[in-house]
Scaffold this motif. Sequence first.
Motif, PDB file in Angstrom:
ATOM      1  N   MET A  52     -67.898 141.087  95.913  1.00 31.08           N
ATOM      2  CA  MET A  52     -67.138 141.425  94.691  1.00 31.08           C
ATOM      3  C   MET A  52     -66.901 140.186  93.838  1.00 31.08           C
ATOM      4  N   PHE A  64     -70.021 139.435  92.029  1.00 31.87           N
ATOM      5  CA  PHE A  64     -70.221 140.423  90.955  1.00 31.87           C
ATOM      6  C   PHE A  64     -69.309 140.158  89.762  1.00 31.87           C
ATOM      7  N   SER A  65     -68.110 139.654  90.045  1.00 37.30           N
ATOM      8  CA  SER A  65     -67.150 139.445  88.944  1.00 37.30           C
ATOM      9  C   SER A  65     -67.634 138.363  87.968  1.00 37.30           C
ATOM     10  N   TRP A  90     -69.792 147.425  86.961  1.00 36.19           N
ATOM     11  CA  TRP A  90     -69.419 146.828  88.240  1.00 36.19           C
ATOM     12  C   TRP A  90     -68.836 145.420  88.104  1.00 36.19           C
ATOM     13  N   SER A 113     -65.264 144.824  89.603  1.00 36.61           N
ATOM     14  CA  SER A 113     -65.051 143.848  90.680  1.00 36.61           C
ATOM     15  C   SER A 113     -63.935 142.886  90.307  1.00 36.61           C
ATOM     16  N   SER A 137     -60.680 144.663  90.694  1.00 39.87           N
ATOM     17  CA  SER A 137     -60.376 144.847  92.125  1.00 39.87           C
ATOM     18  C   SER A 137     -59.825 143.561  92.724  1.00 39.87           C
TER      19      SER A 137
END
Lengths: 293, 380
Positions: free
Chosen positions: A36, A39-40, A257, A261, A264
């Motif tokens: 994650m 991905f961020s 995404w 991410s 999240s």
Amino acid sequence: MSASMLSAADRRRPWLLLAPSLITLFVLMIVPIGIMTIFSFYEFVTAGVEKEVFTTANWHEFLTDSFYHMFLWKTIRVAGITAILCALMGYPAAYCIAMTNYKHKWLLLLLLIVPFWISFTIRTFSWIHILGEQGVINVLLLKLGLVNEPIRMLYTEGSVIMGMIHFLLPYMILNVYVAIEGIDRNLISAARTLGCTAWQAFREVVLPLSLPGLMAGLLLCFVLAAGSYVTPQILGSTRDALFGNIIFDTIMDELNWPMGSTLSLVLLIFLGAVAAVYSRYMGLSRVLKGLSG
Amino acid sequence: MKLTTTKRLERLTERYMNGGLDRRAFLGLAAAAGATAGLSMRWMSQALAAVTEVRFDGWGGVVQEAIDKYAFQPYTAKTGNKVTQGTFGDESEIITKVKTATPGEYQIIHSSGVEYYKRYVDGGYNSEINEANIPNMKFVMQAMIDPFLKITPKLSGVPYDYGTTGIAYNTTVISEAEAKEKGAALLFDPKYQGKIGGYGDMTTRVWYAALATGQNPNDIKDIDAVWAKVRENRDLVKKYWSSGAELMDLLAKGEIVVTDAWSGRVAALQQQGSPIGYLDPAGSYAWMEDMLILKGSPMAECEELVNFMLDPATAIAVAEGQNYPPSLDPMKVKLTEKIAKMPAFDPTGTMKSLTFADPNYWASNLDAWTKQWDRISKGG
């Protein structure tokens, strides 16, 4: 020599015993968080497509967009209210279970666990039949002539909080129950012998000693409520969304995404910080210090 | 589904006889097939037998029940091959699953049309079907195939049904005359504040807001006016539903009295005896669905299943069960009276009476509008 070999084996044993847990934690928690994080920092191209180039655009968007801040604050507020209401409702119940002389105390504890036998989603959906316009409450009120038209109870922030209390209350009761059950009854008797009223004995002995359980329950309820997205989805209107719903929509609806991410991770960092603050200031150490003083 | 060796050889022979394969290639492939059969071991047949089922993911509810009852069950009874099924409430959900899965895990999707078809293509999940393996495609309306061909010259799916998102209303509260007079304006009528529903989907919300502001949904000139209208609707809405089942539940329980709704789901409610009316206002949002075969799927097996589903007898039975007209061309296949009475049914086979979303126009605005809708829906 034999002793040193045994010593090495002894040193390895805890790691061997811990290995399954550590591997599970690593694979199911550390690795996904790592993915994650990567991905961020990716660039969102279009729905479902991202470019693997380093960018801080997603973090910049979170830090500068008040939309996300508003929902983070709203999530804190709703989770806080839920946790406090759980404490207010759960503590008396836990106290009664712990202090009762009823010989089948196990039955009371079993009743606490019974809701877990039914699917969480079904339990949440059941509120629609209770709070809805054609639900039990409205039908009853209309038949009794107490209202002329159905009261709007469903798809409100109140119904979301109620749904979350329904889900979280057993966690609070169990935490407080364990704490109260662990209190030495002689301490209460001693307080009463020394002249305390029943209320004073509760306030001076039971409440402080049960605080670790209450605090653990508050933390658990707060964290679970703040991370919730199914309850607001089912029982709330879109305006009653929490931060979890924003994450869900960003990932599942916008198929973004990288931003999903980022959000999240924001929630993870925030809830981690709450747990850290609890551990530092509200944890057992404070209560133990109070006792020793 | 597993194709038998005999069937594979029959196809090979057919291609050779039709001139699609030269003699040298034919003999080479036939020899290879013979060697494979001769040298095959026990584990090989078990491995091959593993492809005796195809994965299908659809919209669940009455729609998927109809597909299962009238297509999959007869197919399994006929061939012995199983169709494993999954469901989704929103197509973005299944795209997310496809994105995270290994190619081939998800195989056939009951996809909601051209706009989403482009999403799969953008994500690189589309396959290339061999139309020769789907002879029943000749019955499908060309007007439904063309929009897909504009996106990929080689199709990844086959159009299967179509419908509209019109206005459903509770006839005990709203009369037919009022519904006809107000049309889509019912969704913005303050008189029904707190009793209005709507599909929580950007396309539907923007589409009806565009109509309400007098704009062409396929060429919106003033998007700010559209967002203002979306907000107006949001403040009147009790609940944005997210699945066909939820739509039916909200209408049947009287939680909402008017909403935009999927024509087939409303027809199902009407058949259950619910007092629900339905109308397609001018410019009503029409959509077509396709059976999309994803990259990595066992193509021959998926094509065979889709061909079975397109068989007129099967497609008509499914259409009657799910209450959506089939993609079969009424000029080529005689459809039933029940289908002819379905909302959105186009007897000409040209689809000119329906307004579909322009895939390129909507795709170019998809990301920005979805984000904006997500915000507005939450009070932004």
